[in-house]
Design an enzyme around this catalytic site. Structure first.
Site, mmCIF file in Angstrom:
data_model
loop_
_atom_site.group_PDB
_atom_site.id
_atom_site.type_symbol
_atom_site.label_atom_id
_atom_site.label_comp_id
_atom_site.label_asym_id
_atom_site.label_seq_id
_atom_site.Cartn_x
_atom_site.Cartn_y
_atom_site.Cartn_z
ATOM 1 N N LYS A 29 0.965 -1.237 0.101
ATOM 2 C CA LYS A 29 -0.008 -0.122 0.084
ATOM 3 C C LYS A 29 1.031 1.203 -0.001
ATOM 4 O O LYS A 29 0.614 2.154 -0.523
ATOM 5 C CB LYS A 29 -0.976 0.029 1.229
ATOM 6 C CG LYS A 29 -2.103 -0.826 0.887
ATOM 7 C CD LYS A 29 -2.808 -1.045 2.362
ATOM 8 C CE LYS A 29 -3.827 -2.258 2.123
ATOM 9 N NZ LYS A 29 -4.535 -2.658 3.498
ATOM 10 N N GLN B 79 -4.375 -1.078 9.523
ATOM 11 C CA GLN B 79 -4.550 -2.401 9.094
ATOM 12 C C GLN B 79 -5.025 -3.442 10.020
ATOM 13 O O GLN B 79 -4.798 -3.484 11.200
ATOM 14 C CB GLN B 79 -2.913 -2.812 8.715
ATOM 15 C CG GLN B 79 -2.948 -4.213 8.141
ATOM 16 C CD GLN B 79 -3.245 -4.299 6.556
ATOM 17 O OE1 GLN B 79 -3.372 -2.897 5.908
ATOM 18 N NE2 GLN B 79 -3.729 -5.453 5.868
ATOM 19 N N ASP C 211 -10.413 3.680 4.257
ATOM 20 C CA ASP C 211 -11.113 2.253 4.234
ATOM 21 C C ASP C 211 -12.538 2.300 3.940
ATOM 22 O O ASP C 211 -13.189 1.377 3.542
ATOM 23 C CB ASP C 211 -10.566 1.721 5.454
ATOM 24 C CG ASP C 211 -9.554 0.573 5.250
ATOM 25 O OD1 ASP C 211 -9.186 0.214 4.207
ATOM 26 O OD2 ASP C 211 -8.850 0.524 6.252
#
Ligand code: GUE
Length: 283
Positions: free
Chosen positions: A53, A97, A120
């Site tokens: 990422k 994460q 997200d």
């Protein structure tokens, strides 16, 4: 093989090119788009994902800061770090994460992220915005699936879309996005009776269960579009999806592979959400 392939790697490269353009435009205005990635603990898969990422971000001109903390970090410290990033005007997106260590409450941690930085799309405010059709952030995986359908020029209006799986991060938001495009949507799950009877009526099938061979050729209407969200390992340890690809590709009209399908698109849509967050902050 009768089905055409929807190439996630190729489409993700296109999306990244668009993001690069938007990043350059924002930089010209003196704004450096910035994504903060938080990794707690040392899960090997999470380490690889977060590195990817960060690399994707740098490749498109976004600044990525990867912050690593030990698994023993107290939850209160993580919440404090998130609040500090919320207040930091140089940070536009915050990603924690998952999974996080078990002594932490995932829900509480996600809700600590400012909705304006929730790239997200996991915050309840993001989920609510999607449900009522207000601007927010869409979760990257279903957003990527929708992009894949758009990439083949697929008209969803009036079509029957069947989503297999009802998770908060894929199944439910996917159903909302398809509904937003005027599809007739059916959500199936582990308690659904006679799954095949339902999927055989589908023009579009999104499989998001996390189990191999959930969808087999006999469950697919000829010509249907099949999107495979699964990330599983087969007996040889090879990455595979939820769909019996070898069988279903003989029946479907379009199909996404694993790897090289939804996964790369998930990563690409994170970049889209991040540049969008930065553009909104810049006004
Ligand atoms: N806060 C948070 N956001 C996430 O979006 C998130 C997360 N936590 N935790 C873990 C899962 C998993 N996930 C993947 C994304 C892309 C690929 C991907 O690009 N897969 C490649 C293959 C990679 C390989 O070879 O292992 C492909 O399908 O072609 C995989 C997995 C995002 N997740």
């Amino acid at each position: 093989m009768t089905a055409k392939l929807i190439d996630g790697n190729a489409l993700a490269a296109q999306v990244r090119a668009e993001v690069s353009g938007r990043t350059a435009a924002l930089k010209a205005k003196g704004v450096q788009p910035h994504l903060a990635i938080i990794l707690v603990g040392d899960d090997p898969a999470s380490q690889v994902y977060t590195k990817h990422k960060a690399a994707d971000s740098e490749q498109t001109g976004l600044k990525a800061t990867l912050e690593r903390f030990p698994a023993s970090m107290p939850e209160a410290d993580l919440l404090a770090r998130i609040r500090a990033l919320n207040e930091d005007p140089s940070v536009h997106g915050i990603l924690v994460q998952l999974p996080i260590p078990r002594h932490m409450d995932t829900h509480k941690v996600i809700e600590a992220i400012a909705p304006a930085k929730d790239v997200d799309g996991f915050h309840v405010a993001s989920a609510g915005a999607l449900m009522v059709g207000q601007p927010g952030f869409w979760p990257c995986t279903p957003f990527g699936c929708l992009k894949m359908l758009d990439s083949i020029g697929y008209e969803l209006k009036g079509k029957h879309a069947v989503v297999i799986g009802r998770s908060n991060i894929v199944g439910k938001p996917m159903a909302m996005m398809l509904l937003g495009r005027d599809a007739t949507v059916t959500i199936c799950h582990s308690r659904t009776k006679d799954l095949g009877a339902i999927t055989r009526q589908a023009d579009v099938i999104v499989a998001a269960v996390g189990k191999r061979n959930v969808l087999t050729a006999d469950m697919v209407k000829p010509g249907a579009v099949v999107i495979d969200v699964g990330m599983n390992r087969n007996d040889e340890g090879k990455l595979c999806g939820d769909v019996d690809f070898a069988g279903v590709k003989e029946v479907a009209g379009w199909i996404t592979p694993v790897p090289g399908g939804v996964g790369p698109m998930t990563r690409a849509m994170l970049l889209v959400n991040t540049i969008t967050a930065a553009e909104r902050a810049a006004g």
